[in-house]
Design a protein around this motif. Structure first.
Motif, short mmCIF file in Angstrom:
data_model
loop_
_atom_site.label_atom_id
_atom_site.label_comp_id
_atom_site.label_asym_id
_atom_site.label_seq_id
_atom_site.Cartn_x
_atom_site.Cartn_y
_atom_site.Cartn_z
N ALA A 1 0.83 -1.21 0.00
CA ALA A 1 0.00 0.00 0.00
C ALA A 1 0.86 1.26 0.00
O ALA A 1 0.56 2.23 -0.71
CB ALA A 1 -0.93 0.00 1.21
N GLU A 2 1.93 1.25 0.78
CA GLU A 2 2.83 2.42 0.82
C GLU A 2 3.49 2.63 -0.54
O GLU A 2 3.63 3.77 -0.99
CB GLU A 2 3.88 2.25 1.91
N THR A 3 3.90 1.57 -1.20
CA THR A 3 4.51 1.68 -2.52
C THR A 3 3.51 2.24 -3.52
O THR A 3 3.84 3.14 -4.30
CB THR A 3 5.03 0.31 -2.99
N LYS A 4 2.28 1.75 -3.49
CA LYS A 4 1.26 2.25 -4.41
C LYS A 4 0.98 3.72 -4.13
O LYS A 4 0.80 4.50 -5.07
CB LYS A 4 -0.03 1.45 -4.26
N ASN A 5 0.93 4.11 -2.87
CA ASN A 5 0.69 5.51 -2.54
C ASN A 5 1.79 6.41 -3.06
O ASN A 5 1.53 7.50 -3.55
CB ASN A 5 0.55 5.70 -1.03
N ARG A 6 3.05 5.96 -2.95
CA ARG A 6 4.15 6.77 -3.47
C ARG A 6 4.07 6.89 -4.98
O ARG A 6 4.28 7.95 -5.55
CB ARG A 6 5.49 6.19 -3.05
N LYS A 7 3.77 5.79 -5.66
CA LYS A 7 3.68 5.82 -7.11
C LYS A 7 2.54 6.71 -7.56
O LYS A 7 2.70 7.54 -8.44
CB LYS A 7 3.49 4.40 -7.66
N SER A 8 1.38 6.52 -6.98
CA SER A 8 0.24 7.32 -7.39
C SER A 8 0.43 8.77 -7.00
O SER A 8 -0.14 9.66 -7.61
CB SER A 8 -1.06 6.76 -6.83
#
Length: 170
Positions: free
Chosen positions: A69-76
């Motif tokens: 979730a943290e990785t997706k948040n950074r990407k988005s």
């Protein structure tokens, strides 16, 4: 002599039960935080559970989900930041692909008050950047749309990743 040993053993068992109850309570709090979308609190509490019980498979699984979730948040985050940038005016006539990318980088930095400084990672043939002239005129367009138009003109694809924009030849 056997009585003190029994008392010590009883105390140790009681502490173990209290410790297990505390760990279970923290685990429940962590789950509630996760379900409420409070990732930071959930992460903190699952880490506390793992500190007390390193073999807790549930806490490990939740922490893996939190990492995703943290990785997706950074990407988005980079993608949404660029989507939010509106380029007021852009005009190129037979400009080199390299110079267009440099100007776009400077434009993103300027429009975001130095909060966004995108890096372009080129995965194109070596002579592509010099041999691909760009003629483009746009007004009041989101930055991501500028990339889409540029990609259509030059047969390239722009992938917005966590820390950079990757440019690939189609």
């Amino acid at each position: 002599m056997k009585l003190p040993c029994v008392i010590l053993l009883g105390s140790a068992l009681t502490l173990g039960v209290v410790h297990a109850q505390t760990t279970a309570a923290i685990y429940s709090e962590a789950q509630r935080a996760w379900l409420a979308g409070d990732i930071a609190v959930a992460k903190e509490k699952f880490l506390a559970v793992l500190s007390a019980d390193p073999s807790n498979a549930g806490a490990k699984n939740y922490l893996r989900s939190i990492a995703v979730a943290e990785t997706k948040n950074r990407k988005s985050s980079l993608s949404s930041q660029l989507q939010g940038l509106i380029v007021p005016k852009l005009s190129f006539k037979d400009a080199s692909f390299d110079s267009v990318l440099e100007l776009l980088k400077a434009k993103a930095t300027e429009l975001s008050d130095n909060k966004i400084n995108p890096s372009f990672v080129l995965q194109v043939p070596p002579d592509f950047s010099r041999q691909t002239p760009v003629t483009l005129e746009l007004s009041n367009v989101p930055f991501t749309e500028v990339l889409r138009y540029l990609g259509e003109l030059t047969a390239t694809k722009f992938e917005i990743q966590e820390f950079a924009i990757v440019v690939k030849k189609i």
